[in-house]
Design an enzyme around this catalytic site. Structure first.
Site, PDB file in Angstrom:
ATOM      1  N   ASP A 177       3.401   5.529   7.233  1.00 22.36           N
ATOM      2  CA  ASP A 177       3.686   6.437   6.128  1.00 22.36           C
ATOM      3  C   ASP A 177       4.823   5.820   5.342  1.00 22.36           C
ATOM      4  O   ASP A 177       5.961   5.739   5.830  1.00 22.36           O
ATOM      5  CB  ASP A 177       4.083   7.807   6.667  1.00 22.36           C
ATOM      6  CG  ASP A 177       4.319   8.834   5.573  1.00 22.36           C
ATOM      7  OD1 ASP A 177       4.447   8.436   4.394  1.00 22.36           O
ATOM      8  OD2 ASP A 177       4.389  10.040   5.892  1.00 22.36           O
ATOM      9  N   ASN A 182      -0.397  -1.220  -1.537  1.00 26.11           N
ATOM     10  CA  ASN A 182      -1.420  -0.473  -2.268  1.00 26.11           C
ATOM     11  C   ASN A 182      -1.152   1.030  -2.307  1.00 26.11           C
ATOM     12  O   ASN A 182      -1.574   1.699  -3.253  1.00 26.11           O
ATOM     13  CB  ASN A 182      -2.788  -0.725  -1.629  1.00 26.11           C
ATOM     14  CG  ASN A 182      -3.841   0.259  -2.095  1.00 26.11           C
ATOM     15  OD1 ASN A 182      -4.340   0.178  -3.204  1.00 26.11           O
ATOM     16  ND2 ASN A 182      -4.162   1.236  -1.243  1.00 26.11           N
ATOM     17  N   TYR A 216       4.422   9.304 -12.595  1.00 22.30           N
ATOM     18  CA  TYR A 216       3.473   8.231 -12.302  1.00 22.30           C
ATOM     19  C   TYR A 216       3.649   7.013 -13.190  1.00 22.30           C
ATOM     20  O   TYR A 216       3.750   5.884 -12.708  1.00 22.30           O
ATOM     21  CB  TYR A 216       2.034   8.754 -12.413  1.00 22.30           C
ATOM     22  CG  TYR A 216       1.020   7.654 -12.190  1.00 22.30           C
ATOM     23  CD1 TYR A 216       0.787   7.157 -10.910  1.00 22.30           C
ATOM     24  CD2 TYR A 216       0.321   7.091 -13.258  1.00 22.30           C
ATOM     25  CE1 TYR A 216      -0.115   6.129 -10.697  1.00 22.30           C
ATOM     26  CE2 TYR A 216      -0.586   6.065 -13.046  1.00 22.30           C
ATOM     27  CZ  TYR A 216      -0.802   5.588 -11.770  1.00 22.30           C
ATOM     28  OH  TYR A 216      -1.689   4.560 -11.560  1.00 22.30           O
ATOM     29  N   LYS A 224       5.050   3.083 -12.080  1.00 25.06           N
ATOM     30  CA  LYS A 224       4.296   1.833 -12.132  1.00 25.06           C
ATOM     31  C   LYS A 224       5.022   0.790 -12.986  1.00 25.06           C
ATOM     32  O   LYS A 224       4.938  -0.411 -12.706  1.00 25.06           O
ATOM     33  CB  LYS A 224       2.888   2.095 -12.657  1.00 25.06           C
ATOM     34  CG  LYS A 224       2.012   2.860 -11.668  1.00 25.06           C
ATOM     35  CD  LYS A 224       1.910   2.134 -10.329  1.00 25.06           C
ATOM     36  CE  LYS A 224       0.957   2.811  -9.376  1.00 25.06           C
ATOM     37  NZ  LYS A 224       0.821   2.080  -8.079  1.00 25.06           N
ATOM     38  N   THR A 241     -11.120   7.164  -8.046  1.00 24.96           N
ATOM     39  CA  THR A 241     -10.545   7.388  -6.722  1.00 24.96           C
ATOM     40  C   THR A 241      -9.974   8.795  -6.658  1.00 24.96           C
ATOM     41  O   THR A 241      -9.913   9.519  -7.663  1.00 24.96           O
ATOM     42  CB  THR A 241      -9.410   6.380  -6.418  1.00 24.96           C
ATOM     43  OG1 THR A 241      -8.313   6.632  -7.324  1.00 24.96           O
ATOM     44  CG2 THR A 241      -9.881   4.947  -6.576  1.00 24.96           C
TER      45      THR A 241
END
Length: 245
Positions: free
Chosen positions: A61, A88, A168, A172, A203
């Site tokens: 985790d 990932n 988010y 990134k 996904t």
């Protein structure tokens, strides 16, 4: 690159991570599936073995320092090293929430922090724990899964269809920046560090709204995880080539 590698992929029990692990195994490499839920990781590893590949799972985790440390100890005891680390694991939002909590006009700082904890701090936590094992490889490499959504070039385009998400998207951007920091700092050790964008892939992360398949989204990560020792470092690419920073 060694003829056969030992590669650790985080968040590899499903989605793009599962495909990265499967494609690496299909090339003859041994894959270690990092999964928060060990049972799901074991299932994914069993599927890869049924396909003729070499795989095992480890509970990992990325937001839990104890879990990451235990995973590194387990991998060291069994394998002694890793040749590739694929960071990932990532999320788009906090479970039970939506992107409204990430709109700048209504931002929930705890929601934003939750996303960064996985996408950015988790990457650093895992990389720190596994660097000693990478240093034992004759051709070590790190691949960070970023996104063109975090490209400053893309963000500055007001016509950009990517979401406005204060957690988010900047997480990134930070992943891509961190890739450059690692690439510069580890260059003297011969550790290659690159970021890749898988594309808009269907996904769980986007509610399966993506237009590409997980298999397609995995290809560039696999390509960069298997570059030779004299390959590039500090790059940001997708399947079509360089991505604007």
């Amino acid at each position: 690159m060694p003829d056969t590698m030992i590669a650790l992929v985080t968040g590899a029990n499903k989605g793009i991570g599962r495909q990265i692990a499967g494609q690496l195994a299909a090339l003859g490499h041994t894959v270690i599936i990092g999964s928060r839920d060990l049972a799901r990781g074991d299932d994914a590893a069993a599927e890869i073995r049924d396909e003729g590949g070499k795989a095992r799972a480890v509970a990992l985790d990325v937001v839990d320092a104890d879990s990451v440390a235990a995973a590194a100890e387990s991998v060291e005891a069994e394998f002694g090293r890793i040749d590739a680390l694929v960071n990932n694991a990532g999320i788009s939002h906090r479970p039970g929430a939506d992107l409204a909590g990430q709109l700048p006009r209504s931002a929930d700082v705890d929601h934003v922090r939750y996303v960064f904890e996985t996408n950015y701090f988790g990457l650093i936590r895992v990389t720190t724990a596994f660097l000693p094992l990478l240093r034992r490889s004759p051709a070590p490499r790190i691949v960070n899964i970023s996104s063109s959504a975090g490209s400053l070039t893309a963000i500055s385009d007001f016509a950009n269809p990517d979401p406005i998400a204060l957690g988010y998207v900047p997480s990134k951007t930070a992943v891509t920046a961190a890739t450059l920091m690692y690439a510069r700092d580890l260059a003297s050790e011969g550790i290659l560090v690159n970021a890749v964008c898988p594309g808009f892939i269907a996904t769980d992360l986007n509610g399966h709204r993506g237009t590409g398949t997980a298999e397609e989204g995995a290809r560039q990560a696999v390509r960069m995880a298997t570059i030779p020792a004299d390959g590039p470092s500090g790059t940001f690419t997708d399947s079509a080539g360089p991505v604007a920073w």
